[in-house]
Design an enzyme around this catalytic site. Sequence first.
Site, PDB file in Angstrom:
ATOM      1  N   ASP A   1       0.833  -1.198   0.000  1.00  0.00           N
ATOM      2  CA  ASP A   1       0.000   0.000   0.000  1.00  0.00           C
ATOM      3  C   ASP A   1       0.875   1.258   0.000  1.00  0.00           C
ATOM      4  O   ASP A   1       1.871   1.331   0.722  1.00  0.00           O
ATOM      5  CB  ASP A   1      -0.891  -0.015   1.251  1.00  0.00           C
ATOM      6  CG  ASP A   1      -1.917   1.088   1.270  1.00  0.00           C
ATOM      7  OD1 ASP A   1      -2.771   1.123   0.368  1.00  0.00           O
ATOM      8  OD2 ASP A   1      -1.859   1.919   2.197  1.00  0.00           O
TER       9      ASP A   1
ATOM     10  N   GLU B   1      14.595 -15.433  -0.070  1.00  0.00           N
ATOM     11  CA  GLU B   1      14.958 -16.550   0.807  1.00  0.00           C
ATOM     12  C   GLU B   1      13.984 -17.710   0.660  1.00  0.00           C
ATOM     13  O   GLU B   1      14.294 -18.845   1.028  1.00  0.00           O
ATOM     14  CB  GLU B   1      14.970 -16.095   2.265  1.00  0.00           C
ATOM     15  CG  GLU B   1      16.081 -15.109   2.609  1.00  0.00           C
ATOM     16  CD  GLU B   1      15.933 -14.576   4.027  1.00  0.00           C
ATOM     17  OE1 GLU B   1      14.981 -15.000   4.723  1.00  0.00           O
ATOM     18  OE2 GLU B   1      16.761 -13.742   4.431  1.00  0.00           O
TER      19      GLU B   1
END
Length: 564
Positions: A212, A274
């Site tokens: 956002d 990751e």
Amino acid sequence: MTISNPNPHTASADWWRQALVYQIYPRSFMDANGDGIGDLVGITSKIPYLKELGIDAIWLSPFYPSALKDGGYDVADYRDVDPKIGTLADFDDMTAACKAAGIKVIVDIVPNHSSDDHEWFQAALKAGPGSPERSRYMFRDGLGPNKDQPPADWECIFGGPAWEPVGDGQYYLHLFDASQPDLNWDHPEVRADFIKTFRFWADRGVSGFRIDVAHACAKKIDDFLGPANPHTKEEIATLCHQMLEGTLDEDAHPYLDRNEVFDIYREWRKVFNEYDPPLTAVAEAWVSSKRKPLYASADGLGQAFSFDMLMSQFDPVAFKQIIVDSLADAAKSGSSTTWVFSNHDVVRHATRHALADDGGYHETSRKYLLNKGVGPEADLALGLRRATAATMMILALPGSAYIYQGEELGLFEVADLPAEERQDPTFFRKPGVDVGRDGCRIAMPWEAEGKNMGFGPGKRPHLEQPEGYRALAVDVEDKDPRSTLNLYRKALGLRHELQCAEELEWLSDDKEVIHFKRPNGWEVLVNFGEEARAIPAGRKVALASSDLVDGAVPTDTAVWLVPA
């Protein structure tokens, strides 16, 4: 049909590049426990519906603990579920059900600001000026001998002052509502806490994040305050216009689209990578075309919304230029474009394209609705016809596409909510100027004759459906082969079959037509002119947004063509 190309991307690390994402506004989707507010159990119950629709992923607007002063975008705890919406166990059940249905989950992250109910902000208020607790936010001393004047006369995006006094000589910055204090992204604790949040949701099965106000996290406001270099609200407004036009010098705005924001996103990307597959992210960034690729870079968020379509009128020349520019932007970053016409912040495009001024930019259309409503000037049948044609166009373009809950039913904007029913802070902070965003957040109609139109078994919805929604309820449209719902189902199913390399070739210079071809021979023709257009030789219609007329494509109609 001779084209057969099973959708390959949903199981790969690049699933997001051409995904179909369905946005859910949780409080208005499905209420399982009957309290009038949609919940996670309700979403889980409708996963079979979503699977049949043919989507690849859902994007959930905020479901976190919130006082709902801004529809959930005032987040009190980033790592929990609002009790009115469910529990973490409910969230886990939902993600498990989505995974079983082959649907990925994207969640909204709101990093620019927290709720004023957040434990950090409450601690800051208690700790007082100069405290470490206040350094997590944007507190500044007031002006004047008594420090009772704001640091600047800046206005917030929702209207009214952007600086809020706390009664001890200090003010805090809020770009949105006063209940949404802006966080200080120069603070290491803020950065570390959001990393913790990303891992928390990723470890619960989330595949990506919608960010956002992605262009607002980094701020250098002190250079724009005080007697040395004060900037008035008029000067700030000018900077905003220049930013959107692409004429603003880099880092010339105190709090929007600053280069420091990309340091934040590079840090996030290391965490996203990751995971296997890497987490995806898409930026809500209202910036110029030349800056958008920076947000969508491979070492940053990876994608950025293209809002140009929803800001445009229903115009073939404008649409074509937007497509050309958006694909070029995506190519610069190695990303893919995200196409969108409707979401929780804008007037639904079935209504925008019905308005006498043809809608366009969401604030313009909301002001129109405030002044005139949806009256005789609005042709809702024309608006829906144009909306479905435009949607079929973007569904066939290279890149991902986002659809907003209810647009598959042809839901229209509810413009005539009484003032006492409204909840959006823009309505209250801009009185008589902006009708607010509640009209696109009305509860979904599932059953025409069911209680609350099937939304929930108990209390009336927090934003109740108008009578006109009964004819658009899912159980009504499900039985009608010519309904908007069944058109969407056909389009999304066929899109999976036809999806191919992220390229297109323009086939016509006719300014009243958009006509392009994808690499596997899939053609799209949209007729904006008054005269019907013939089907090209050697092609047959696989799907049309409206009935053909004597075998030709009528006005305001899109067709998908395949080799005959």
